[in-house]
Design an enzyme around this catalytic site. Structure first.
Site, mmCIF file in Angstrom:
data_model
loop_
_atom_site.group_PDB
_atom_site.id
_atom_site.type_symbol
_atom_site.label_atom_id
_atom_site.label_comp_id
_atom_site.label_asym_id
_atom_site.label_seq_id
_atom_site.Cartn_x
_atom_site.Cartn_y
_atom_site.Cartn_z
ATOM 1 N N HIS A 105 65.643 71.610 56.212
ATOM 2 C CA HIS A 105 65.859 70.693 57.338
ATOM 3 C C HIS A 105 67.260 71.983 57.904
ATOM 4 O O HIS A 105 68.395 72.212 56.808
ATOM 5 C CB HIS A 105 67.144 69.493 56.521
ATOM 6 C CG HIS A 105 67.768 68.682 58.102
ATOM 7 N ND1 HIS A 105 69.434 68.838 58.108
ATOM 8 C CD2 HIS A 105 67.769 68.154 59.106
ATOM 9 C CE1 HIS A 105 69.850 67.956 58.685
ATOM 10 N NE2 HIS A 105 68.139 67.407 59.598
ATOM 11 N N HIS A 160 70.813 73.065 66.777
ATOM 12 C CA HIS A 160 71.343 71.661 66.620
ATOM 13 C C HIS A 160 71.048 70.337 68.026
ATOM 14 O O HIS A 160 70.837 69.339 67.798
ATOM 15 C CB HIS A 160 72.660 70.848 65.769
ATOM 16 C CG HIS A 160 73.103 69.954 65.096
ATOM 17 N ND1 HIS A 160 71.721 69.572 64.963
ATOM 18 C CD2 HIS A 160 73.947 68.791 65.338
ATOM 19 C CE1 HIS A 160 72.481 67.588 64.981
ATOM 20 N NE2 HIS A 160 73.342 67.624 65.430
#
Length: 354
Positions: free
Chosen positions: A35, A77
């Site tokens: 991730h 992100h």
């Protein structure tokens, strides 16, 4: 609640531990998806985080994709970059501060789409969660914002070095906002980038994911690569205001997703009851042919279900092995994790005791 959860966890974990160790490769029955790279050990979405994850045995690395002013896919992100770069301290970009309404929320800061690639790469990445991961902050200032092309180049170089396939699992961030408000078609940019990189078939080691519906439906028409619909515990897709993620997680909702996607990426709360036992979600998804890749396995207490926290320190290490064991027992097909090294070790040992 604590006692019931742990009892359920131990029962489920016992079942999981009877499963043989799984081979470490991109075709594994249980995929370890890094991730944002090995983001528990390096600032997220940096080449260093991706390379560390690969070296630790992750099957896939996950870059979140936003777009520069000159139409280049880069990994952050969010498109608001003050939390992950030093832009706020850069006087030359002080006048770039903006306020934008993104998916219904007013956001103030600096946005990737307001910078050219050349400008963006003068910035340096920093740890997004320094209060939780202060060790990662020692790497602040060392790394640039990587382009998707650079990430692909890293993957192909590591494949040659290690002699195995390494998967990429990109997520399109806010594609509807970028198209409607900024005039940037990130879906089209990604299709072109995938073709250039040689990812065109369902058998290629790539999944493309998104919390929105329309972009995935378009991708389903434009490419044969595998697609994954993300769903969150609350709300619904930004491009489909009438839809709720909770409804999409029902058997009928999953059947609709299966018409355009190959998998679903739910928060692990869709999969586990409060006592640690499995809900019907994975079975329902498998019934309509969807792979299930839940997010996100993190070791810090602040990210753990309360019964699996070791103490009140948000930075403390919780019972990650138990949580992973519960997800394995629920028969998920892959796991997003900030700690791919630990997850690979657990997968190979088959031992999910804390």
């Amino acid at each position: 609640m604590v006692r019931s959860f742990l009892l359920g966890a131990l029962v489920s974990m016992g079942a999981a531990m009877t499963t043989p160790a799984i081979a470490q490769n991109v075709d594994s029955e249980l995929l370890i998806i890094a991730h944002r790279g090995a983001s528990g050990e390096r600032p997220e979405h940096t080449l260093a985080a991706y390379e560390r994850a690969i070296d630790q045995g992750a099957d896939y690395i996950e870059p979140d994709l936003v777009v520069t002013k000159d139409g280049v896919l880069v990994s952050r992100h969010e498109n608001e970059i003050s939390g992950t770069t030093d832009v706020e301290s850069r006087e030359e970009f002080a006048d770039r501060r903006r306020s934008k309404t993104i998916d219904g929320t007013l956001v103030s800061g600096w946005f990737a789409e307001d910078f050219t690639l050349e400008e963006l790469q003068t910035l340096r990445a920093k740890e997004r969660l320094p209060y939780i991961r202060p060790e990662n902050a020692q790497f602040d200032g060392l790394y640039q914002v990587p382009t998707f092309e650079e990430i692909v180049a890293l993957v192909k170089a590591k494949e040659a070095e290690l002699g195995k396939r390494i998967g990429i699992y990109p997520e399109l961030k806010h594609p509807n906002f970028l198209l409607q408000d900024e005039g940037i078609d990130s879906v089209d940019l990604l299709v072109l980038a995938l073709k250039k990189a040689g990812y065109t078939k369902a058998s290629d080691p790539i999944f493309v994911q998104c919390f929105e519906v329309g972009p995935l439906q378009r991708l389903n028409q434009l490419s044969d690569v595998r697609l994954v619909q993300l769903i969150a515990p609350e709300g619904g897709p930004a491009d489909e205001p009438a839809m709720r993620y909770a409804e999409m997680a029902t058997p009928s909702g999953l059947a609709e997703i299966a018409k355009y996607a190959d998998g679903i990426g739910p928060h692990f709360g869709f999969i586990l009851n409060d006592d640690g036992s499995a809900k019907s979600f994975v079975g329902d998804a498998h019934e309509v042919g969807l792979k299930v890749h839940p997010w996100t396995l993190r070791r810090e207490n602040t990210f753990m279900p309360p019964p699996l926290r070791t103490n009140d320190n948000p930075r403390g290490v919780g019972a990650l092995p138990i949580l992973m064991g519960l997800l394995v027992a629920a028969k998920v097909d892959g796991i997003f994790t900030d700690h791919p090294g630990a997850a690979v070790i657990l997968r190979e040992s088959g031992n999910y005791e804390p």
